[in-house]
Design a protein around this motif. Structure first.
Motif: not given
Length: 268
Positions: A135-144
């Motif tokens: 598992l890899t969790a990636l904090p992002v804004d999917l509009r960016s």
């Protein structure tokens, strides 16, 4: 199902989904078991409101429950067909990495807003939860610009991938939804799959009286609307439509009233 002050905006809607999953997990005839959903709800308590049968809130909760099981089945079927990469776009407080019986070698990527993933990781750490896959969790804004973050984390665009976009597109404008799906296509090798709601299921469920779900409805932007399946077909995907009524009936849960919502699955 109410958003919480601790997770505001679109991120806050994930708590309402967790509460619906916790309720379903407590049923003797449950369609799935999410052993961590109740912990999320307890970490952000809200004032309970009665859910009237046939109300917009009841229909939305029913949809969340059916879609959770449908997407569970979709992802496991995709892995059985050879996908060993799974990407959850707007993963929310879903715990599939921890609760599903993944085959050996699956790498799962969760992408969501930083505050959502921080809250999620804190609660799961308190439960001593252990993922059943890589598992890899990636904090992002999917509009960016998020694809580079994903590939930098080890994602291989040359390998078949199972994509899940659960409960997100209705919160995007048509141009934002088109861009998101274009990026998914650019990262998809032959044999990749994608699934998400059709006909902006949330707004269809809430047509008419939106009492009790205004916290959600005020955030909806429409996504691609009725054009979603055609958009996929025009962009190299082979699309299949799954009506909510048919899916629910196959699980022994007939829909409580007429519904135009459902799901799309597509293969690249």
């Amino acid at each position: 199902m109410e958003p919480s002050a601790s997770l505001s905006g679109v991120g806050g809607t994930s708590l309402g989904v967790a509460r619906a999953r916790a309720w379903e997990s407590g049923r003797p005839d449950r369609l799935f078991d999410d052993p961590y959903a109740a912990a999320f709800a307890a970490a952000a308590p809200v004032t309970r409101r009665a859910v009237s049968p046939g109300s917009a809130r009841a229909r939305l909760a029913f949809h969340v429950i059916i879609r959770t099981r449908f997407y569970d089945d979709y992802l496991l079927a995709a892995c059985a067909a050879g996908c060993r990469q799974v990407v959850l776009l707007a993963a929310g407080l879903d715990t599939r990495a921890y609760r599903l019986p993944w085959p050996e070698g699956v790498r799962l990527y969760e992408l969501d807003l930083p505050e959502v993933l921080t809250f999620k990781e804190s609660v799961l750490a308190g439960q001593e939860a252990v993922p059943r896959c890589s598992l890899t969790a990636l904090p992002v804004d999917l509009r960016s610009e998020w694809p580079a973050t994903l590939t930098d984390a080890g994602f291989d665009p040359g390998a078949p991938t199972a994509w899940l976009i659960e409960g997100l597109l209705v919160y995007l404008t048509a141009s934002e939804a088109s861009l998101l799906l274009t990026r998914v296509g650019s990262l998809s090798a032959p044999g990749s799959r994608v699934s998400f709601e059709r006909n902006n299921a949330a707004s269809t469920i809430a047509s008419g009286d939106r009492t009790g779900i205004t916290e959600y409805a005020t955030l909806w932007k429409g996504g691609l609307g009725e054009d979603t399946a055609d958009w996929l077909d025009r962009n190299g995907w082979r699309t299949e439509v799954h009506e909510l009524a048919d899916v629910a009936a196959s699980y022994g849960r007939p829909v409580p009233d007429a519904s135009l919502s459902g799901f799309l699955t597509a293969t690249y």
